[in-house]
Design a protein around this motif. Structure first.
Motif, PDB file in Angstrom:
ATOM      1  N   PRO A   1       2.484  -8.322  24.110  1.00 22.23           N
ATOM      2  CA  PRO A   1       3.372  -9.029  23.175  1.00 22.23           C
ATOM      3  C   PRO A   1       4.613  -9.564  23.891  1.00 22.23           C
ATOM      4  N   ALA A   2       5.160 -10.670  23.396  1.00 19.15           N
ATOM      5  CA  ALA A   2       6.339 -11.266  24.026  1.00 19.15           C
ATOM      6  C   ALA A   2       7.448 -10.232  24.125  1.00 19.15           C
ATOM      7  N   GLY A   3       8.037 -10.130  25.290  1.00 18.32           N
ATOM      8  CA  GLY A   3       9.158  -9.213  25.460  1.00 18.32           C
ATOM      9  C   GLY A   3       8.735  -7.793  25.802  1.00 18.32           C
ATOM     10  N   ALA A   4       7.416  -7.514  25.818  1.00 18.79           N
ATOM     11  CA  ALA A   4       6.960  -6.171  26.171  1.00 18.79           C
ATOM     12  C   ALA A   4       6.689  -6.094  27.667  1.00 18.79           C
ATOM     13  N   THR A   5       6.592  -4.850  28.160  1.00 15.49           N
ATOM     14  CA  THR A   5       6.262  -4.624  29.561  1.00 15.49           C
ATOM     15  C   THR A   5       4.756  -4.814  29.756  1.00 15.49           C
ATOM     16  N   LEU A   6       4.372  -5.242  30.974  1.00 13.00           N
ATOM     17  CA  LEU A   6       2.958  -5.531  31.237  1.00 13.00           C
ATOM     18  C   LEU A   6       2.018  -4.371  30.913  1.00 13.00           C
ATOM     19  N   SER A   7       2.493  -3.136  31.146  1.00 14.67           N
ATOM     20  CA  SER A   7       1.599  -1.993  30.911  1.00 14.67           C
ATOM     21  C   SER A   7       1.398  -1.743  29.414  1.00 14.67           C
ATOM     22  N   GLU A   8       2.189  -2.380  28.578  1.00 11.06           N
ATOM     23  CA  GLU A   8       2.019  -2.226  27.130  1.00 11.06           C
ATOM     24  C   GLU A   8       0.988  -3.218  26.592  1.00 11.06           C
ATOM     25  N   ILE A   9       0.020  -3.497  27.427  1.00 11.40           N
ATOM     26  CA  ILE A   9      -1.029  -4.446  27.057  1.00 11.40           C
ATOM     27  C   ILE A   9      -2.028  -3.772  26.125  1.00 11.40           C
ATOM     28  N   LEU A  10      -2.439  -4.504  25.105  1.00  6.92           N
ATOM     29  CA  LEU A  10      -3.280  -3.902  24.079  1.00  6.92           C
ATOM     30  C   LEU A  10      -4.522  -4.727  23.820  1.00  6.92           C
ATOM     31  N   GLU A  11      -5.586  -3.983  23.520  1.00  7.68           N
ATOM     32  CA  GLU A  11      -6.800  -4.668  23.107  1.00  7.68           C
ATOM     33  C   GLU A  11      -6.762  -4.771  21.593  1.00  7.68           C
ATOM     34  N   LEU A  12      -6.761  -5.985  21.090  1.00  3.50           N
ATOM     35  CA  LEU A  12      -6.443  -6.172  19.681  1.00  3.50           C
ATOM     36  C   LEU A  12      -7.545  -5.697  18.743  1.00  3.50           C
ATOM     37  N   GLU A  13      -8.772  -5.640  19.200  1.00  2.00           N
ATOM     38  CA  GLU A  13      -9.865  -5.262  18.298  1.00  2.00           C
ATOM     39  C   GLU A  13     -10.210  -3.782  18.375  1.00  2.00           C
ATOM     40  N   TRP A  14      -9.642  -3.079  19.337  1.00  2.00           N
ATOM     41  CA  TRP A  14     -10.081  -1.704  19.558  1.00  2.00           C
ATOM     42  C   TRP A  14      -8.964  -0.675  19.418  1.00  2.00           C
ATOM     43  N   CYS A  15      -8.029  -0.910  18.546  1.00  2.00           N
ATOM     44  CA  CYS A  15      -6.911   0.026  18.450  1.00  2.00           C
ATOM     45  C   CYS A  15      -7.288   1.224  17.580  1.00  2.00           C
ATOM     46  N   ASP A  16      -6.996   2.450  18.054  1.00  2.00           N
ATOM     47  CA  ASP A  16      -7.133   3.600  17.161  1.00  2.00           C
ATOM     48  C   ASP A  16      -5.799   3.788  16.444  1.00  2.00           C
ATOM     49  N   ALA A  17      -5.743   4.827  15.584  1.00  2.00           N
ATOM     50  CA  ALA A  17      -4.561   4.984  14.732  1.00  2.00           C
ATOM     51  C   ALA A  17      -3.267   5.095  15.538  1.00  2.00           C
ATOM     52  N   ASP A  18      -3.313   5.903  16.598  1.00  2.00           N
ATOM     53  CA  ASP A  18      -2.111   6.094  17.422  1.00  2.00           C
ATOM     54  C   ASP A  18      -1.661   4.785  18.043  1.00  2.00           C
ATOM     55  N   GLN A  19      -2.644   4.126  18.607  1.00  2.00           N
ATOM     56  CA  GLN A  19      -2.344   2.861  19.265  1.00  2.00           C
ATOM     57  C   GLN A  19      -1.814   1.859  18.262  1.00  2.00           C
ATOM     58  N   TYR A  20      -2.372   1.934  17.048  1.00  2.00           N
ATOM     59  CA  TYR A  20      -1.978   0.986  16.024  1.00  2.00           C
ATOM     60  C   TYR A  20      -0.503   1.114  15.683  1.00  2.00           C
ATOM     61  N   CYS A  21      -0.043   2.402  15.568  1.00  2.00           N
ATOM     62  CA  CYS A  21       1.380   2.627  15.292  1.00  2.00           C
ATOM     63  C   CYS A  21       2.237   2.051  16.412  1.00  2.00           C
ATOM     64  N   HIS A  22       1.772   2.292  17.632  1.00  2.00           N
ATOM     65  CA  HIS A  22       2.495   1.791  18.796  1.00  2.00           C
ATOM     66  C   HIS A  22       2.552   0.257  18.758  1.00  2.00           C
ATOM     67  N   LEU A  23       1.409  -0.306  18.409  1.00  2.00           N
ATOM     68  CA  LEU A  23       1.286  -1.762  18.297  1.00  2.00           C
ATOM     69  C   LEU A  23       2.317  -2.314  17.307  1.00  2.00           C
ATOM     70  N   GLU A  24       2.348  -1.651  16.140  1.00  2.00           N
ATOM     71  CA  GLU A  24       3.289  -2.084  15.098  1.00  2.00           C
ATOM     72  C   GLU A  24       4.714  -2.082  15.611  1.00  2.00           C
ATOM     73  N   LYS A  25       5.029  -1.022  16.395  1.00  2.00           N
ATOM     74  CA  LYS A  25       6.390  -0.894  16.910  1.00  2.00           C
ATOM     75  C   LYS A  25       6.700  -2.048  17.871  1.00  2.00           C
ATOM     76  N   ILE A  26       5.756  -2.300  18.756  1.00  2.00           N
ATOM     77  CA  ILE A  26       5.965  -3.379  19.720  1.00  2.00           C
ATOM     78  C   ILE A  26       6.029  -4.729  19.000  1.00  2.00           C
ATOM     79  N   TYR A  27       5.206  -4.870  17.988  1.00  2.00           N
ATOM     80  CA  TYR A  27       5.228  -6.118  17.234  1.00  2.00           C
ATOM     81  C   TYR A  27       6.580  -6.330  16.552  1.00  2.00           C
ATOM     82  N   ALA A  28       7.109  -5.212  16.023  1.00  2.00           N
ATOM     83  CA  ALA A  28       8.416  -5.319  15.367  1.00  2.00           C
ATOM     84  C   ALA A  28       9.449  -5.815  16.364  1.00  2.00           C
TER      85      ALA A  28
END
Lengths: 584, 163
Positions: A545-572
C-alpha cells in the motif's frame, strides 16, 4: 563538396546522415515544404492518425531497436498533441527526436494561425530543444540533437522548424558537434569501482537492483556474468524487466509496489544494494525512511544528478552501466553459494506470484500465461494499469528490448502505438500489446495506421469492464465507492471495432477459448484485436500500500483473519496519506 | 542556509527561461539572481543565491550542470569571495530631512544621483548587509521606490571561474 538545397532538403539529408530509415508523422500547413521533400526522398514515412500515436511509435521503435526514434508534427495542435508522447519518453529516458513545424519566423509571437510556443511548452520534458531561426543552422542542430538524444542518459530532443526556414536555400555542410556545456559521463571512476567491489566482497546479503540504465547501456551480459560470479540475487524495476532472465535461479523478478514478495523481502533484509541504472522511484522504494534499513547502497548511474536524489548513496559510481560492470567484473572474486541464496530461494518457493484459477471465467493472469506459452519470444508492449502489472508479472521476460512499457509517466494509450513502432523496428518479431478496455480506446484510431501500412501487431484486450487499477484502489481505500471507474459493457464491441478498420477481431469469453484465440491471432499476418472478457473483480497482487514499507507487502486474495486486521490498519494509514499529499 | 553559485552559460535566447524553469519545477528557492555579460561575448555569468540545505544545493548544482547551455557551475564560499550588490533608492527628502539623509549617505559611502524638491535617489553598493542597513536607516524618511540588482560574487585571489 558543398551543395545548394532547400532547408527541407537539408532536413532530409541530415536524417539520412543520422541513418534514420523511418519517421512517424502527420503533415500540416507549415509542413508542406518538408512533406514535399519527404515525398521526393526514399525515407519511409508512417502516416499516423493522431500525433500522440507518432510520438509513442517513435518511442516504441527506439526501445525495441536501441536507435533514435523520429516523429514529426505540424505547428500548434500537431505539436501540442506530441506533448504526452515526449513527456513519456523523457521520464523513461528514451532516445527520440521530435520535429515540429512552426509558423514563419516573422509571425512568431504574433498569435498566428496554428502557432504554439512548443519549445516553451516542452522545456521541462525534453533533454534539450531548439527553435531554428535560420536554414544555415539546420544541419548543425540536427546533428547535435541526435547526439544529445542518444548519448549519456538518453532522452527526447525537440526541433521546432519555422516554415520559411524549410524554404530558404542553404549550402549543405555537416559540421562536427561542438557542445562545450554537454559532457556526458561514460567511464566510471576506478577508485569508486574498487570501493564498490570491496563492498560487494564484504557483503553477506547482497541484492542487485537493476533499472532501465542496463538496457540502454546494453549491459545485460555483464550483469549476468557479475551476478553469477558472486552469486547475488537480482531484482529489476519495471524499466529493467528483462535485463536479467526471469527463469534464472538468481532472478527475484520485479520489486516494488506490485513486485514479488521475495524481491521486496530480499531488499529489506539485504546488507548491500547494488543499484544499476535505476533511480529509487517511489513505486519501488515504498516508505523511503524504512527502505532497506540495513543496507549499504552502491549506485551506478550515468546521470550524476540521480545519485543521492531520493536515497542517500554510500558509494556512487557515475558512468555507463556496461563500463562500470566491466570494471567491477575485473575487481570482484568469485563467491560461492551462501545461506543468503538459500534464504532468497526459500522465499521464492514459499511466496510465488499466484492467482486463483477459475474454470468458468477468464482470469487475466491466465491470458498472460498463455501468451507466454504460445509466443515466448514476442515483444510485449503494455498499456498502463492492471494489464501492465499482469504483463510484467506473469510473462517470463528474458530480453529488455522485448518488454516495452510506460514506466515513469504511466501513459494509458501508450502500448498500442508503441507496438506498431516496435514491429516496424523489429519486423521479424511477434509484437503483442497487452491492453485494457480503458486504455486501448485512448489510441485505438491507430488501427488505421496498422492496417494501411500492413503492420501485423496483435492486441490482447483484457476486457474487465472497468478502469481496473483505479477501481482496485477505490475498493481498498475508498470503501468501494467506484467513482467514474465502471465502464460496464459500455465500451464498443472490440471485434467489430477491429473489423471496421479492416483488422481481424477475435473474442474469448471462456477460459477454454483463450488458447485457440491466441493461436488464431498469431497465425494471421494482419493486425488482430483479441477481446478477452475477463473477471472484473480481479486485483493486482501482491501489493505494497502507498506509504507502507516494502516488507508490508500483502497478497490480496489470501489474507487470513490476522493479516486482514493488519491490512485494514495499513489501509487506514494509506487512506490518510492519499487524502494528504502522497500516494496516488 | 544560503549558498551562492556562479553559473557560466551560453549567451543565447531562452537560457534564462531554462534556468528559471528548472528552479521552479524542482521546487528550489532562488533568493536572488543576477545576470550579465562576461569578457567573452559568447558567455554570460549568473550569480544565483539559493536557499536550502547541503543536499538541495548538491541537486541544484547537478541539475544545472545537466542543461546543455550551462558551461560551468561553481559554488562560491562566502568567506573566500567578495560579494557586491547595487541598490538605487528613491527616498522622501524635504528641506528638513535633506541634510540628515546626506549624512547617512556619507557614512555609507553612497551617492546621491538625483535631487528634487521632495525626493532624492541614492545609489549604494556593498554586500547584502550593508544595503539592508542603509535601507533600514532610510525607512524613517519614507522610501518611495527601491530597486536592487541582486548580488554578484567573485572568488578572492588567483582562482578563476571561467568557461
Amino acid at each position: 563538396m558543398s551543395q545548394k538545397m532547400t532547408g527541407a532538403q537539408a532536413v532530409l539529408e541530415s536524417l539520412k546522415r543520422e541513418e534514420v530509415d523511418v519517421v512517424f508523422g502527420l503533415p500540416g500547413g507549415v509542413l508542406l515544404p518538408l512533406y514535399d521533400a519527404i515525398y521526393q526522398s526514399d525515407i519511409r514515412h508512417i502516416l499516423v492518425r493522431h500525433e500522440q500515436g507518432a510520438a509513442h511509435m517513435a518511442d516504441g521503435y527506439a526501445r525495441a531497436t536501441g536507435k533514435v526514434g523520429v516523429c514529426i508534427a505540424t505547428s500548434g495542435p500537431g505539436a501540442t498533441n506530441l506533448v504526452t508522447g515526449i513527456a513519456n519518453a523523457y521520464m523513461d529516458s528514451v532516445p527520440m527526436v521530435a520535429i515540429t513545424g512552426q509558423v514563419n519566423t516573422w509571425l512568431i509571437g504574433k498569435d498566428a494561425f496554428q502557432e504554439a510556443d512548443i519549445t516553451g511548452i516542452t522545456l521541462p520534458i525534453t533533454k534539450h530543444n531548439y527553435l531554428l531561426r535560420s536554414a544555415k543552422d539546420i544541419t548543425r542542430v540536427f546533428r547535435e540533437a541526435f547526439f544529445i538524444a542518444r548519448t549519456g542518459r538518453p532522452g527526447p530532443v525537440l526541433i521546432d522548424l519555422p516554415r520559411d526556414v524549410t524554404v530558404d536555400e542553404v549550402e549543405f555542410s555537416w559540421p562536427e558537434v561542438e557542445l562545450p556545456g554537454y559532457r556526458p559521463s561514460f567511464k566510471a571512476h576506478e577508485m569508486q569501482i574498487k570501493k564498490a567491489a570491496k563492498a560487494l566482497m564484504e557483503a553477506e546479503r547482497p541484492v542487485i537492483y537493476v533499472g532501465g540504465g542496463v538496457k540502454y547501456a546494453r549491459a545485460e551480459r555483464e550483469l549476468i556474468e557479475l551476478a553469477v560470479k558472486i552469486n547475488a540475487p537480482v531484482t529489476t524495476t519495471l524499466m529493467g524487466v528483462g535485463c536479467f532472465p526471469e527463469d534464472h535461479n538468481l532472478s527475484l523478478g520485479m520489486l516494488g509496489m506490485h513486485g514479488t514478495k521475495y524481491a521486496n523481502y530480499a531488499i529489506q533484509e539485504s546488507d548491500l544494494i547494488l543499484a544499476i541504472g535505476a533511480r529509487f522511484d517511489d513505486r519501488v522504494t515504498g516508505k523511503i525512511a524504512s527502505f532497506a534499513p540495513r543496507a549499504k547502497i552502491v549506485h551506478i548511474d550515468v546521470d550524476p544528478a540521480e545519485v543521492s536524489k531520493n536515497v542517500r548513496v554510500d558509494i556512487p559510481v557515475v558512468g555507463d552501466a556496461k563500463n562500470a560492470l566491466q570494471g567491477l567484473l575485473k575487481e570482484v572474486k568469485p563467491k560461492g553459494r551462501s545461506d543468503w541464496n538459500e534464504k532468497t530461494e526459500g522465499w521464492k518457493k514459499d511466496y510465488p506470484l499466484r492467482y486463483i484459477p477459475d474454470m468458468n471465467i477468464i482470469k487475466p493472469q491466465y491470458v498472460i500465461e498463455k501468451l507466454c506459452e504460445i509466443a515466448p519470444d514476442a515483444i510485449i508492449t503494455t498499456e498502463v494499469g492492471q494489464n501492465q502489472m499482469w504483463a510484467a508479472q506473469f510473462f517470463v521476460h528474458k530480453d529488455p528490448q522485448k518488454f516495452i512499457s510506460s514506466g515513469g509517466l504511466g501513459t494509458m494509450g501508450y502500448g498500442f502505438p508503441a507496438a506498431i513502432g516496435a514491429k516496424i523496428g523489429r519486423p521479424e518479431c511477434d509484437v503483442i500489446d497487452v491492453a485494457g478496455d480503458g486504455s486501448f480506446l485512448m489510441n485505438s484510431q491507430e488501427l488505421a495506421t496498422a492496417v494501411v501500412n500492413e503492420i501485423p501487431v496483435k492486441v490482447a484486450v483484457l476486457n474487465n469492464g472497468c478502469l481496473g487499477m483505479v477501481r482496485q484502489w477505490q475498493e481498498l481505500f475508498f470503501d468501494k465507492r467506484y467513482s467514474a471507474t465502471i465502464l460496464g459493457r459500455t465500451s464498443p464491441d472490440f471485434v467489430k471495432l477491429a473489423e471496421a478498420y479492416g483488422a481481424v477481431g477475435l473474442r474469448a469469453t471462456k477460459p477454454s477459448e483463450v488458447e485457440s484465440v491466441i493461436r488464431a491471432a498469431m497465425a494471421v499476418d494482419r493486425p488482430v484485436v483479441m477481446d478477452f472478457i475477463v473477471s472484473p473483480a480481479e486485483k493486482v497482487s501482491p501489493m505494497v500500500p502507498a506509504g507502507a514499507t516494502l516488507s508490508e507487502i500483502l497478497e490480496l486474495e489470501w489474507c487470513d483473519a490476522d493479516q486482514y486486521c493488519h491490512l485494514e490498519k495499513i489501509y487506514a494509514q494509506g487512506r490518510k496519506e492519499i487524502l494528504g499529499q502522497e500516494g496516488f | 542556509m544560503k549558498h551562492t553559485i556562479a553559473v557560466i552559460v551560453e549567451n543565447k535566447s531562452g537560457v534564462l527561461t531554462r534556468i528559471a524553469g528548472l528552479f521552479s519545477r524542482r521546487s528550489f528557492n532562488i533568493d536572488s539572481l543576477s545576470v550579465g555579460a562576461t569578457d567573452n561575448p559568447d558567455y554570460s555569468r549568473m550569480t544565483i543565491t539559493v536557499n536550502g540545505d547541503r543536499d538541495i544545493l548538491e541537486q541544484v548544482i547537478k541539475q544545472l550542470s545537466k542543461l546543455i547551455n550551462v558551461i560551468r557551475v561553481s559554488e562560491l564560499d562566502a568567506s573566500e569571495s567578495v560579494e557586491r550588490e547595487l541598490a538605487v533608492i528613491k527616498v522622501n527628502a524635504d528641506k528638513e530631512s535633506r541634510s540628515e539623509i546626506m549624512q547617512i549617505v556619507n557614512i555609507f559611502r553612497a551617492k546621491i544621483i538625483d535631487v528634487s524638491h521632495r525626493s532624492m535617489i541614492i545609489e549604494v553598493t556593498g554586500d547584502e548587509e550593508k544595503i539592508d542597513a542603509i535601507v533600514q536607516l532610510l525607512r524613517q524618511f519614507g522610501i518611495k521606490e527601491l530597486a536592487r540588482t541582486g548580488k554578484v560574487s567573485m572568488v578572492r585571489g588567483a582562482r578563476v571561474i571561467k568557461a
